[in-house]
Design an enzyme around this catalytic site. Structure first.
Site, PDB file in Angstrom:
ATOM      1  N   ASN A 190      -2.782   4.046   2.379  1.00 34.28           N
ATOM      2  CA  ASN A 190      -3.140   2.683   1.962  1.00 34.28           C
ATOM      3  C   ASN A 190      -1.957   1.798   2.320  1.00 34.28           C
ATOM      4  O   ASN A 190      -0.926   1.823   1.657  1.00 34.28           O
ATOM      5  CB  ASN A 190      -3.406   2.682   0.451  1.00 34.28           C
ATOM      6  CG  ASN A 190      -3.875   1.329  -0.044  1.00 34.28           C
ATOM      7  OD1 ASN A 190      -3.919   0.362   0.723  1.00 34.28           O
ATOM      8  ND2 ASN A 190      -4.208   1.251  -1.304  1.00 34.28           N
ATOM      9  N   GLU A 203      -9.704   6.782  -6.189  1.00 36.29           N
ATOM     10  CA  GLU A 203     -10.054   6.230  -4.874  1.00 36.29           C
ATOM     11  C   GLU A 203      -9.553   7.121  -3.742  1.00 36.29           C
ATOM     12  O   GLU A 203     -10.204   7.230  -2.707  1.00 36.29           O
ATOM     13  CB  GLU A 203      -9.489   4.818  -4.754  1.00 36.29           C
ATOM     14  CG  GLU A 203     -10.267   3.832  -5.609  1.00 36.29           C
ATOM     15  CD  GLU A 203      -9.606   2.468  -5.729  1.00 36.29           C
ATOM     16  OE1 GLU A 203      -8.613   2.350  -6.476  1.00 36.29           O
ATOM     17  OE2 GLU A 203     -10.070   1.526  -5.083  1.00 36.29           O
TER      18      GLU A 203
END
Ligand code: AMP
Length: 421
Positions: A13, A387
């Site tokens: 990310n 996530e």
């Protein structure tokens, strides 16, 4: 370790000055290693890598994202786990904005990069660093497929009535102005997990999912399909957040530009970074906010009231959108940990068949938990989001569907019991 047998996924990310990563076992669901690079571009960087219970920290300068990822790979080499032994079957990248183009994860190639780049005007703060992360990871790990998982993808199914802003259609079309929704990976994961934990068919459940973290969003999910969500063209619309305003009358922006001498950038900064709980009370962390409330701080009391009021409005609205609500589920940092917010969000709704049992609700929840009383017709649950695991599993499914070698036995682990308190 077991993960060697069926492979792992490196989930990345990449933000403007940070890279967060996790090496995930997509079958067992655990994080094998995780870490983050912060302060990219500053004179002193920060790299933290956690493996087998030990955290290694480095503070050398990290001039750019390439250097950041190289530092991470060096730490994998030095303190483990060995990435070759971990058998990385894919790198999964989180990308915030997939626009109307991407409704599911894709394997990265130059065309995909160009398509994501073309969507950058819709998420100018997020897309460029997302893409930089993808590019450096492709260069440094050229032998594994890279998969992009979009934050917007779960909301590609929003009905036109929910996705359309009531503005001139030609203007909206020319500039891709519509509601896309965000946090989709979390809303999808959590609503799916609810069904598995309850042993119910996802198709049979109407859910309101409340993802309350520093960013916050609500969604209405009918039978596993998202039909409404609170974030819009950008992650600014909707609920009150840590530093974001959520809903304001659009004319506030016009007023501030016309009469307060604020530029577009000033207003952007105001609404995204100096608003929400931070703007109201000077504090965006609920742990600190509650201390202020207890001490009688009036700004903090109002901030909490505004936050809860907005949340309740959305819950009521989504009730009307869905008609029947089987489950209301709380997730993310605030939703999983803050029993005061959960209780206040659903207070006084007994006539709607909604209630929170204070004993079941008490404390932080690390496992899926039912917090409503037995008599309530709507289940209220807390389900921790994950996530990274969702991205890892979607990455594996994508590479397997494309015919790459993937994991051998991907399956959902047995659901944890819905731990009644
Ligand atoms: P997230 O963006 O999901 O990581 O959520 C971060 C937010 O969760 C923080 O800003 C806090 O407001 C909230 N949070 C984290 N831990 C707690 C806790 N133990 N109690 C209340 N709120 C918490």
């Amino acid at each position: 370790m077991a993960h060697g047998a069926h492979g792992s996924v490196l989930v990345v990310n990449s933000g403007s000055s940070s890279i967060k990563y996790q090496l995930v076992d997509p079958v067992g669901g655990g994080a094998i290693a995780s870490g983050l690079v912060e302060r990219i571009g500053e004179s002193e960087g920060l790299v933290k890598h956690t493996y087998a219970g030990n955290t290694t920290t480095r503070t050398d300068a990290v001039p750019d994202h390439g250097a950041g990822l190289r530092a991470v790979l060096a730490l994998f080499d030095e303190v483990g786990p060995d990435l070759a032994e971990a058998h990385v079957v894919a790198v999964g990248h989180r990308v915030v904005q997939g626009g109307s183009v991407f409704g599911s994860p894709v394997i990265v190639d130059d065309d995909v990069v160009a398509q994501i780049d073309a969507l950058a005007p819709l998420a100018p703060l997020h897309t460029p660093p997302n893409l930089t992360g993808i590019q450096v990871a492709r260069e440094l790990l050229p032998d594994v497929p890279h998969v992009v998982v979009f934050d917007t993808a779960f909301f590609r199914t929003l009905p036109e009535a929910a996705a359309t802003y009531a503005i001139d259609r030609a203007v909206a079309k020319a500039h891709d102005v519509r509601r896309y929704g965000f946090h989709g990976t979390s809303h999808q994961y959590v609503s799916g997990k609810v069904a598995r934990v309850l042993g119910r068919k996802l198709e049979d459940l109407n859910q309101i999912v409340l993802h309350l973290g520093n960013g916050a969003s609500a969604s209405a999910v009918r039978g596993g399909v998202a039909v409404e969500t609170s974030m819009g063209m950008t992650p600014l619309e909707g609920l009150v957040m840590g530093t974001r305003s959520g809903d304001v009358d659009p004319a506030v922006l016009i007023h501030l530009q016309r009469n307060a001498g604020m530029s577009v950038d000033d207003i952007d900064d105001l609404l995204n970074r100096r608003s929400g709980l931070k703007g109201l009370a000077g504090e965006n962390d609920f742990r600190e906010l509650h201390k202020l409330v207890e001490a009688g701080d009036e700004d903090a009391i109002l901030a909490l009231d505004v936050y809860v009021h907005r949340l309740r409005k959305y819950i009521g609205a989504y009730h009307a959108v869905l008609g029947r609500v089987d489950v209301i589920v709380f997730t993310a940092g605030v939703g999983e940990n803050d029993d005061i917010v959960r209780a206040r969000a659903l207070e006084g709704l007994e006539a709607m068949g909604i209630a929170v049992d204070l004993e079941r609700n008490a404390g932080r929840k690390k496992e899926p938990t039912i917090i409503s009383p037995d008599w309530a017709s709507t289940l209220v649950m807390v389900v921790p989001t994950n996530e990274e695991l969702a991205i890892a599993r979607q990455a594996v499914a994508t590479v397997e569907a494309a015919g790459y070698e993937g994991t051998s036995d991907e399956s959902d682990p047995a659901p944890a019991a819905a731990g009644h308190a």
